[in-house]
Design an enzyme around this catalytic site. Structure first.
Site, PDB file in Angstrom:
ATOM      1  N   CYS A   5       0.835  -1.188   0.000  1.00 51.84           N
ATOM      2  CA  CYS A   5       0.000   0.000   0.000  1.00 51.84           C
ATOM      3  C   CYS A   5       0.877   1.248   0.000  1.00 51.84           C
ATOM      4  O   CYS A   5       0.563   2.249  -0.594  1.00 51.84           O
ATOM      5  CB  CYS A   5      -0.837   0.014   1.256  1.00 51.84           C
ATOM      6  SG  CYS A   5      -2.569  -0.114   0.961  1.00 51.84           S
ATOM      7  N   GLN A   6       1.981   1.171   0.712  1.00 54.61           N
ATOM      8  CA  GLN A   6       2.810   2.349   0.955  1.00 54.61           C
ATOM      9  C   GLN A   6       3.982   2.451  -0.013  1.00 54.61           C
ATOM     10  O   GLN A   6       4.308   3.517  -0.498  1.00 54.61           O
ATOM     11  CB  GLN A   6       3.359   2.297   2.386  1.00 54.61           C
ATOM     12  CG  GLN A   6       2.295   2.295   3.450  1.00 54.61           C
ATOM     13  CD  GLN A   6       1.742   3.677   3.712  1.00 54.61           C
ATOM     14  OE1 GLN A   6       2.278   4.674   3.263  1.00 54.61           O
ATOM     15  NE2 GLN A   6       0.632   3.732   4.414  1.00 54.61           N
TER      16      GLN A   6
END
Lengths: 139, 412
Positions: A51-52
């Site tokens: 996600c990051q």
């Protein structure tokens, strides 16, 4: 050197840092300076989506040992990858498969391998070990 | 022009109402700049829930004994507080749900089953949170309908000419965010609702990011469905609200089946309870509703006028200070904005910036903020987002700016 000898060496090196700033400056430096992966492997097939941040991982055989190269779009993630590659690359497949990566916790970077962090690192470690299992079975 | 904070609005006094703001992160006093993800809770919300569990808890709408009736009264009182808060005509139109996400899922599922079919369309926008994209995608897939998307311009504003072009007779419902969680853009929802209604198309508004910052009046908006979460408006997690016009809620089939939502049950046929209970299957989050009621009372005691003035003053201050960072790029520069600042610094990944800020005790959000299509629109991996609440002060902003400068120095 064995996986655990390298881990102990890294723990020793990190014990010299007096605060988090020095530690992160070192990791950032690792992330900035190490060329980690061949451009041709930075594709969808080698991508581990987080996600990051994102991670690319490639495994090859070097004799009977597993050679890992990897990269990330985030420099701190990349610095930690450099450490993981240093520990697990060019080790016997069987050792990679059963490695206990205690150094991450001991140098205070455990948070980067937490499932909630979602930076691709945890999936990368799992993937590295799977390569170890697969290549060991193949041999 | 920067707005000056209202007289009587004392941020330091208000900060002392929030126990968590007195704590630390990584050994430093916390600068909490992630309220758009979830806001902190004032002590009176925590106490209201604590008192409920200690002294008043029993299941609601069921028992004839005094305690159960008291719990029911407290729960229904919370519904009345919500009704008054959003100026709904009737408490029957206020459905308690788990959060904004569940509210949207309820409408997408029930509305989809009744009104969507092959050839029909659902109109959303490019700045929607995943929670206002995926439920509609699922409903469309289920019914053979199509999802259409209103594009946004470079500043992060809806392209209204495109909206009008896309608002065809095929559209069965428009589902739109009131305020963008990533960009801060405040959408012209009144105008959009008016235009949709001119074609007899109902509108759902995702109000999760609006309710913490502005007074929402569902009658003034003439909105058909309005959903928001409790935890973003200083209430507890696990509770949210779906407002729906009575005629629409009556027209929709139930979302979940179970206790409480029924009138009579036989193995042959079940008849459903009346509103709002038809949509509240099972034992509800009674403590959550009571906590939300306390949060609403608290926010109203602070006052939206003071909240707005203070947040705008901080937003402008933060934008001015961050401007000094070399290579900074703001994502979302709409004329009408809530107190959200999304940015990137040239050559630096948001994850790296967020990691260093965390070490400095500054809590920001990094990543795609559950708006992946929007990130694709701007061709970026994500942003660093500082979202401000009324309890933030200039010290929080100064620490953010100082932290970003320090991180940039380390990372470049």
């Amino acid at each position: 050197m064995t996986i655990n000898e390298i881990q102990d060496e890294i723990i020793d090196e990190f014990s010299l840092f007096s605060d988090w700033m020095e530690k992160y400056e070192y990791i950032i430096d690792l992330g900035k300076h190490l060329p980690l992966i061949d451009e041709q492997y930075k594709d969808e097939e080698h991508l581990i989506k987080g996600c990051q941040s994102q991670v690319w991982l490639h495994a090859g055989l070097n004799g009977d040992k597993v050679a890992f190269t990897a990269d990330s779009d985030a420099v701190i993630t990349k610095g930690i990858i450099a450490l993981l590659v240093r520990v697990l690359s060019n080790q016997p497949a069987e050792e990679v498969a059963r490695a206990d990566l205690y150094f991450i916790d001991r140098i205070g970077l455990k948070e980067h391998l937490s499932p909630t962090r979602s930076n691709g690192l945890l999936s990368m470690v799992k993937q590295m070990k799977l390569y170890g299992v697969a290549l060991h079975a193949k041999n | 022009m920067p707005v000056t904070a209202q007289k009587g609005f004392d941020v330091e006094k208000l900060r002392s109402d929030f126990p968590l703001l007195q704590t630390s992160m990584n050994g430093k006093p916390i600068a909490f700049l992630d309220s758009a993800a979830s806001s902190q809770k004032p002590a009176r919300v925590i106490e209201a829930m604590d008192t409920y569990y200690r002294e008043k808890h029993a299941n609601v709408h069921r028992g004839v004994y005094q305690l159960s009736q008291e719990a029911t009264t407290a729960y229904e009182n919370a519904r009345e507080l919500v009704r008054d808060f959003i100026n709904a005509p009737s408490a029957r139109e206020v459905i308690f749900v788990r959060g904004c996400t569940e509210g949207i899922n309820l409408v997408a599922s029930s509305f989809g089953r009744r009104f969507l079919d092959e050839g029909s369309e659902v109109l959303i926008s490019a700045m929607e949170h995943h929670s206002n994209i995926v439920p509609w995608q699922m409903a469309c897939e289920d019914r053979g309908a199509k999802l259409k998307v209103i594009p946004v311009n470079d500043a992060g504003e809806l392209q209204m000419d495109e909206f009008e072009r896309l608002l065809t007779d095929k559209v069965k419902i428009v589902a739109l965010t009131h305020v963008s969680n990533t960009l801060g853009t405040i959408n012209p929802v009144r105008e959009i609702i008016e235009k949709a209604h001119a074609k007899n198309i109902p509108v759902l508004i995702d109000g999760a990011q609006a309710v913490p910052h502005m007074q929402v009046d569902v009658q003034e908006l003439d909105v058909d469905f309005y959903a928001f979460s409790g935890h973003k408006v200083y209430g507890p997690t696990g509770i949210g609200v779906l407002y729906g016009k009575e005629e629409w809620l009556n027209a929709l089939p139930p979302y979940q089946g179970g206790g409480e939502m029924i009138e009579t049950v036989t193995f042959e046929k079940t008849t459903y309870n009346e509103l709002p209970h038809k949509f509240e299957a099972g034992t509800p989050d009674i403590a959550g509703a009571i906590g939300l009621g306390a949060a609403i009372e608290y926010v109203r005691s602070v006052g939206y006028e003071g909240i707005h003035a203070h947040e705008m003053e901080l937003l402008h201050y933060a934008a001015r200070q961050l401007q000094e960072v070399e290579g900074i790029r703001f994502i979302g520069t709409a004329r009408e904005k809530a107190s959200v600042i999304s940015f990137l610094v040239e050559g630096i990944h948001p994850y790296d910036l967020g990691t260093i800020l965390d070490k400095l005790g500054v809590a920001v959000r990094t990543g795609h903020h559950c708006t992946q299509p929007l990130m694709e629109r701007y061709c970026i991996p994500g942003t660093v987002r500082a979202s401000l609440a009324f309890y933030n002060n200039k010290t929080d902003i100064d620490r953010l700016v100082e932290g970003v400068k320090r991180a940039v120095a380390m990372l470049r």
